[in-house]
Design an enzyme around this catalytic site. Structure first.
Site, mmCIF file in Angstrom:
data_model
loop_
_atom_site.group_PDB
_atom_site.id
_atom_site.type_symbol
_atom_site.label_atom_id
_atom_site.label_comp_id
_atom_site.label_asym_id
_atom_site.label_seq_id
_atom_site.Cartn_x
_atom_site.Cartn_y
_atom_site.Cartn_z
ATOM 1 N N THR A 181 0.813 -1.219 0.000
ATOM 2 C CA THR A 181 0.000 0.000 0.000
ATOM 3 C C THR A 181 0.847 1.270 0.000
ATOM 4 O O THR A 181 0.326 2.356 -0.240
ATOM 5 C CB THR A 181 -0.902 0.045 1.255
ATOM 6 N N GLU A 199 0.245 -9.028 9.849
ATOM 7 C CA GLU A 199 -0.807 -9.718 10.603
ATOM 8 C C GLU A 199 -0.993 -11.154 10.101
ATOM 9 O O GLU A 199 -1.858 -11.878 10.573
ATOM 10 C CB GLU A 199 -2.120 -8.940 10.493
ATOM 11 N N ASN A 276 5.237 -4.941 13.550
ATOM 12 C CA ASN A 276 5.162 -5.828 14.711
ATOM 13 C C ASN A 276 5.758 -7.195 14.427
ATOM 14 O O ASN A 276 5.700 -7.695 13.308
ATOM 15 C CB ASN A 276 3.696 -6.011 15.105
ATOM 16 N N ASP A 318 1.221 -4.868 19.390
ATOM 17 C CA ASP A 318 1.198 -4.400 17.997
ATOM 18 C C ASP A 318 1.556 -2.919 17.924
ATOM 19 O O ASP A 318 0.939 -2.144 17.198
ATOM 20 C CB ASP A 318 -0.155 -4.642 17.308
HETATM 21 CA CA CA Z 1 0.745 -4.418 12.787
#
Ligand code: CA
Ligand code: CA
Length: 580
Positions: A181, A199, A276, A318
């Site tokens: 993105t 994720e 993360n 996160d």
């Molecule tokens: Ca994340």
């Protein structure tokens, strides 16, 4: 008469000569033009309005004393049945405004009239897996090309005159959760970009491709233990195998570089934030989990990591760490220094020595940071262990904690700006917290890999969003503007003593850069989550921003959704100037 004829003839001769020479001239922006972008207000060639991404313009025709008169010059619709978040920053060059839109679209608009010149729609597979809306944050321009990333993890180069594809390369497997993105950047003839999918247990990486052919030049994974490449050959593993990861966890460790990077020509370093560690449940992955939730300095020629600084070791919330690192120079304790700043998702504003990554300071820029009480002199957080969500063990759910900031961060993707005039950073931040708990999870290709649950909650009566002016020398907040809904758009600063940013409520707003006083606002008809730019054209200063509500907030909003329940979707480019 004769003299006039001679002049006319010589004029014609010059025109002929110029036309004949045209193919030899640059077909568009060069490497040097991109590096010089911040100093050339007649165009906007890079994401960040300069490779350092300070988002500062030397223009001051529009300034604090006349901005109240700013009016629309035109608006252009992105159309389509599907709108969703418009997070792009426009590129402006040679009478054309290039923007990317939701669902991996690119538009070229006439910069004087707003008429569309061409549109490119990527054909996306049904099964794309973007975690946080179908956004795109912008394109890169180079020579005859407009280059952008698609939601199914392709990098595409289009002819900037026609919108026709020049090359189209798959950069990763979308069925394993990869997507893209961010706006790519071009440095020394290479397209350089990150990846998304933290994720889904992907492995973060930064890649460089030849801008003319799209062929891969180097690849640098961000997770310790993974092998890098240069010109098709192995180029050393990242970090040290199993130093901060146990077993095989480094194969699915996250650390997505989903926001792209900045580049500092002075030190010849790329700066990329990393996201993360995966999964979110930190009890499943003992150790610091390098190089997640970090800033990496990377050699643009080889992809070798020159230094790293981890803002949240062993991240359990996160907090990601993907936020942009912006080079700037300042004098601290009487010493002139080459520095860089990053407003991290974890709620702290970091200043580092950008030549070596050495920690200078970390200052809280949000109302509340429950997870740590500041940083020690080595730049390591003083953890509040009780604020780490508990291990589930054999249970379906571990003990829940209320942590702040929320996982959407004290600041998320939306870029801050630095003013060379005021020496301040303008940080689009949010004050919110979350209930968060851990759950058991195992990696499965293409499936969410969190091992956590959460509910986001406001922590203040009167606001979630706050635009804050930070002094990087003192770590103090100089002024703040509070907004009811979460701020989710980028910031622009100008030598006209102005700071611009948008709000989900639909306004583009201008503030006095020194005092924070609101000086102007305009309702664009949908939420503003894009990044404004400014440039000079035909002797006038223009400001442009995308309007179109969306992004991660309405998808993950929890209890904060009340603050934006009445905001409608859209998809427009708005362009402003002063009346003649
Ligand atoms: Ca994340
Ligand atoms: Ca420029």
């Amino acid at each position: 008469m004769k003299g006039r004829l001679t002049r006319a003839l010589s004029g014609a001769a010059i025109v002929t000569l110029a036309m004949a020479a045209a193919p030899l001239l640059a077909e568009g922006p060069t490497d040097a033009d991109l590096m010089n972008d911040a100093a050339t207000p007649g165009d906007v060639l890079t994401y960040g309005m300069g490779p350092q991404a300070q988002r500062f313009s030397p223009l001051k025709a529009i300034n604090a004393s006349n901005v109240a008169k700013l009016v629309p010059a035109f608006a252009a619709s992105l159309g389509g049945e599907k709108q969703r978040g418009q997070e792009a920053q426009p590129i402006v060059y040679d009478g054309t405004i290039y923007v990317t839109g939701s669902y991996s679209r690119v538009f070229a608009f006439d910069a004087r009239t707003g008429e569309e010149k061409w549109q490119y729609d990527a054909r996306l597979p049904e099964a794309i897996m973007p975690c946080c809306d179908v956004v795109n944050r912008g394109a890169a321009i180079y020579g005859d090309k407009i280059i952008f990333a698609t939601l199914d993890a392709h990098m595409v180069a289009l002819n900037r005159h026609t919108g026709k594809v020049i090359w189209n390369k798959q950069t990763a497997d979308y069925q394993a959760g990869y997507s893209a993105t961010a706006a790519p950047m071009v440095v020394k003839g290479k397209v350089i970009y990150g990846n998304s999918g933290g994720e889904f247990g992907i492995t973060g990486a930064v890649e460089a491709r030849d801008v003319n052919t799209g062929e891969l030049v180097w690849r640098r994974p961000t997770i310790e233990g993974n092998m890098g490449t240069l010109n098709g050959k192995d180029n050393g593993i990242t970090g040290k195998a199993n130093a901060s990861w146990t077993g095989d966890l480094w194969k699915t460790g996250g650390g997505a570089t989903w926001l792209g990077g900045t580049y500092d020509p002075e030190t010849n370093l790329l700066f990329f934030g990393t996201g993360n560690p995966a999964p979110w449940n930190s009890h499943l992955r003992p150790g610091d989990n390098l190089y997640t939730s970090s800033t990496l300095a990377i050699d643009p020629d080889t992809g070798v990591i020159k230094w790293h600084f981890q803002t949240t070791p062993h991240d359990g919330w996160d907090f990601d760490g993907v936020n942009e690192f912006i080079p700037f120079d300042a004098t601290i304790n009487g010493k002139p220094m080459k520095l860089g700043a990053k407003a991290d998702r974890n709620g702290y504003f970091f200043v580092l020595d950008r030549t070596n990554g050495k920690f200078i300071s970390a200052s809280k820029f949000v109302m509340q940071t429950t997870w740590a009480n500041g940083f020690n002199k080595n730049g390591r957080p003083n953890y509040n262990d009780a604020n780490r969500p508990g291990a589930p063990g054999e249970a379906a759910k571990g003990s829940s904690v209320f942590a702040s900031p929320s996982f959407l961060g004290g600041k998320n993707w939306m870029p801050m700006a630095y003013s060379q005039d005021t020496g301040l950073f303008y940080v689009p931040s949010n004050d919110w917290g979350m209930d968060i708990w851990n759950e058991p999870i195992a990696y499965k290709k293409g499936a969410a890999y969190l091992g956590a649950g959460f509910t986001i909650k406001p922590i203040a009566e009167d606001h979630i969003g706050a635009l804050r002016a930070m002094d990087p020398r003192t770590g103090k907040i100089v002024w703040e503007y509070k907004n009811k809904a979460p701020l989710w758009g980028g910031v622009l600063s100008t030598a006209g003593n102005l700071v611009f940013t948008g709000t989900p409520e639909g306004y583009l707003k201008a503030f006095d850069a020194r005092t924070g006083q609101e000086l102007w606002k305009f309702q664009t008809g949908s939420g503003v989550v894009g990044s404004p730019v400014t440039w000079e054209q035909d002797g006038e200063q223009y400001v442009a921003v995308m309007s179109g509500w969306g992004g991660a907030v309405p998808l993950w909003g929890g209890e904060v959704a009340k603050s934006f329940k009445d905001i409608n979707q859209g998809g427009s480019l708005w362009v402003f100037k002063l009346p003649r």
